[in-house]
Every structure is written in C-alpha cells, then in structure tokens.
Motif scaffolding. Structure first.
Motif, mmCIF file in Angstrom:
data_model
loop_
_atom_site.group_PDB
_atom_site.id
_atom_site.type_symbol
_atom_site.label_atom_id
_atom_site.label_comp_id
_atom_site.label_asym_id
_atom_site.label_seq_id
_atom_site.Cartn_x
_atom_site.Cartn_y
_atom_site.Cartn_z
ATOM 1 N N GLY A 29 -12.452 83.244 -89.215
ATOM 2 C CA GLY A 29 -12.567 81.880 -89.106
ATOM 3 C C GLY A 29 -11.651 80.961 -89.711
ATOM 4 O O GLY A 29 -10.465 81.643 -90.041
ATOM 5 N N PRO A 30 -11.502 79.749 -89.124
ATOM 6 C CA PRO A 30 -10.273 79.098 -89.521
ATOM 7 C C PRO A 30 -9.520 78.866 -91.130
ATOM 8 O O PRO A 30 -8.856 79.250 -91.240
ATOM 9 C CB PRO A 30 -10.861 77.325 -89.180
ATOM 10 N N GLY A 64 -11.385 79.034 -75.145
ATOM 11 C CA GLY A 64 -12.242 79.611 -76.470
ATOM 12 C C GLY A 64 -11.804 80.675 -77.145
ATOM 13 O O GLY A 64 -12.136 81.262 -77.967
ATOM 14 N N ARG A 123 -5.138 80.364 -83.308
ATOM 15 C CA ARG A 123 -5.623 79.687 -82.221
ATOM 16 C C ARG A 123 -6.160 78.437 -82.606
ATOM 17 O O ARG A 123 -7.223 78.085 -83.343
ATOM 18 C CB ARG A 123 -6.728 80.554 -81.585
ATOM 19 N N ALA A 124 -5.680 77.247 -82.378
ATOM 20 C CA ALA A 124 -5.811 75.915 -82.550
ATOM 21 C C ALA A 124 -6.394 75.117 -81.271
ATOM 22 O O ALA A 124 -5.825 75.419 -80.210
ATOM 23 C CB ALA A 124 -4.758 75.426 -83.251
ATOM 24 N N ASP A 125 -7.153 73.941 -81.586
ATOM 25 C CA ASP A 125 -7.336 73.261 -80.579
ATOM 26 C C ASP A 125 -6.453 72.164 -80.186
ATOM 27 O O ASP A 125 -5.395 72.240 -81.023
ATOM 28 C CB ASP A 125 -8.745 72.644 -80.706
ATOM 29 N N ALA A 144 -6.555 71.740 -85.244
ATOM 30 C CA ALA A 144 -7.470 72.268 -86.068
ATOM 31 C C ALA A 144 -7.538 73.713 -85.540
ATOM 32 O O ALA A 144 -7.927 74.239 -84.715
ATOM 33 C CB ALA A 144 -8.866 71.704 -85.910
ATOM 34 N N VAL A 145 -7.231 74.786 -86.511
ATOM 35 C CA VAL A 145 -7.447 76.027 -86.381
ATOM 36 C C VAL A 145 -8.713 76.519 -86.150
ATOM 37 O O VAL A 145 -9.625 76.187 -87.043
ATOM 38 C CB VAL A 145 -6.789 76.919 -87.619
ATOM 39 N N GLN A 146 -9.021 77.280 -85.126
ATOM 40 C CA GLN A 146 -10.480 77.703 -84.681
ATOM 41 C C GLN A 146 -10.658 78.906 -85.033
ATOM 42 O O GLN A 146 -11.701 79.523 -85.588
ATOM 43 C CB GLN A 146 -10.623 77.415 -83.329
ATOM 44 N N GLN A 147 -9.584 79.805 -84.934
ATOM 45 C CA GLN A 147 -9.679 81.367 -85.282
ATOM 46 C C GLN A 147 -8.254 82.001 -85.596
ATOM 47 O O GLN A 147 -7.444 81.324 -85.399
ATOM 48 C CB GLN A 147 -10.001 82.095 -83.791
#
Length: 119
Positions: free
Chosen positions: A3-4, A81, A102-104, A108-111
């Motif tokens: 997770g982030p 995603g 992986r960020a949006d 914000a880091v999502q993964q």
C-alpha cells in the motif's frame, strides 16, 4: 504490491517529476526514475505512428541512453488502476529490486510494486 504508506523525500521528488511530465504534455501517463548515482529522468507517454512507449519505458530509455548504471526507484503517475506489465518489465530489466510507485494525478501514492509483491 504494498500500500501507499510514507515515502521519503527522494521518492517524493520522482513522483513530482512524473506529475510534471504528465501535466506538461497532457499525456496519459508521466514517469520518472532515479538512477544509482542519484540522477533523475522524467518522461511522458509516447504515442507516435512509428513509436509507442509507456511513460515508464520512456523514462527508463532516457536513463539507459544517458549511461545510468542502474535504478534505485521509479514512479508513474497514471489514472489507471495498475502499472502495466511492459512498464514494470522495463524497470526490472535494469533494476530487479527497484520499487515502482504508482501515484494518481494528485501525486498520492496508491501502490508500491516491489519484487516481493510480484511473486
């Protein structure tokens, strides 16, 4: 894939560079990598009739063509995603242990993809 969580200032920098590359070009994705010497390379999706690269492939290509000895980390900013397999493979070719964030679009880091998360 984890997770982030919290990321350090150097990882925050590559996420910011990836966001900037994406925003500057209006591309689907932006990416940045940090080599083992601390240099950074940013790129956006390349979609030409004769050449197609994901943003992360383009950033890895920029690093390799500049003589990067290896990678410490990579980041991709995307609305998708997941980070596609071709992008992850480009990083793994040069740095099997490097995390891929992986960020949006907000940064914000999502993964965080790590080698352990891919098994």
């Amino acid at each position: 894939m984890s997770g982030p969580g919290e990321i350090g200032p150097e990882d925050t920098k590559i996420v910011t560079l990836a966001r900037s590359a994406r925003a500057r070009t209006g591309a689907a994705e932006g990416a940045a990598v940090r080599d083992t010497d601390g240099r950074t390379y940013a790129a956006a999706t390349v979609a030409l009739p004769s050449l197609a690269l994901t943003a992360l492939q383009a950033a890895v290509a920029a690093a390799v063509s500049s003589g990067a000895p290896g990678l410490e980390a990579a980041a991709v900013v995307t609305g998708a995603g997941v980070v596609d397999e071709a992008s992850l493979a480009a990083v793994r070719d040069l740095a099997p242990a490097a995390p891929v964030l992986r960020a949006d679009s907000s940064g914000a880091v999502q993964q965080i993809h790590t080698p352990e998360s891919l098994t």
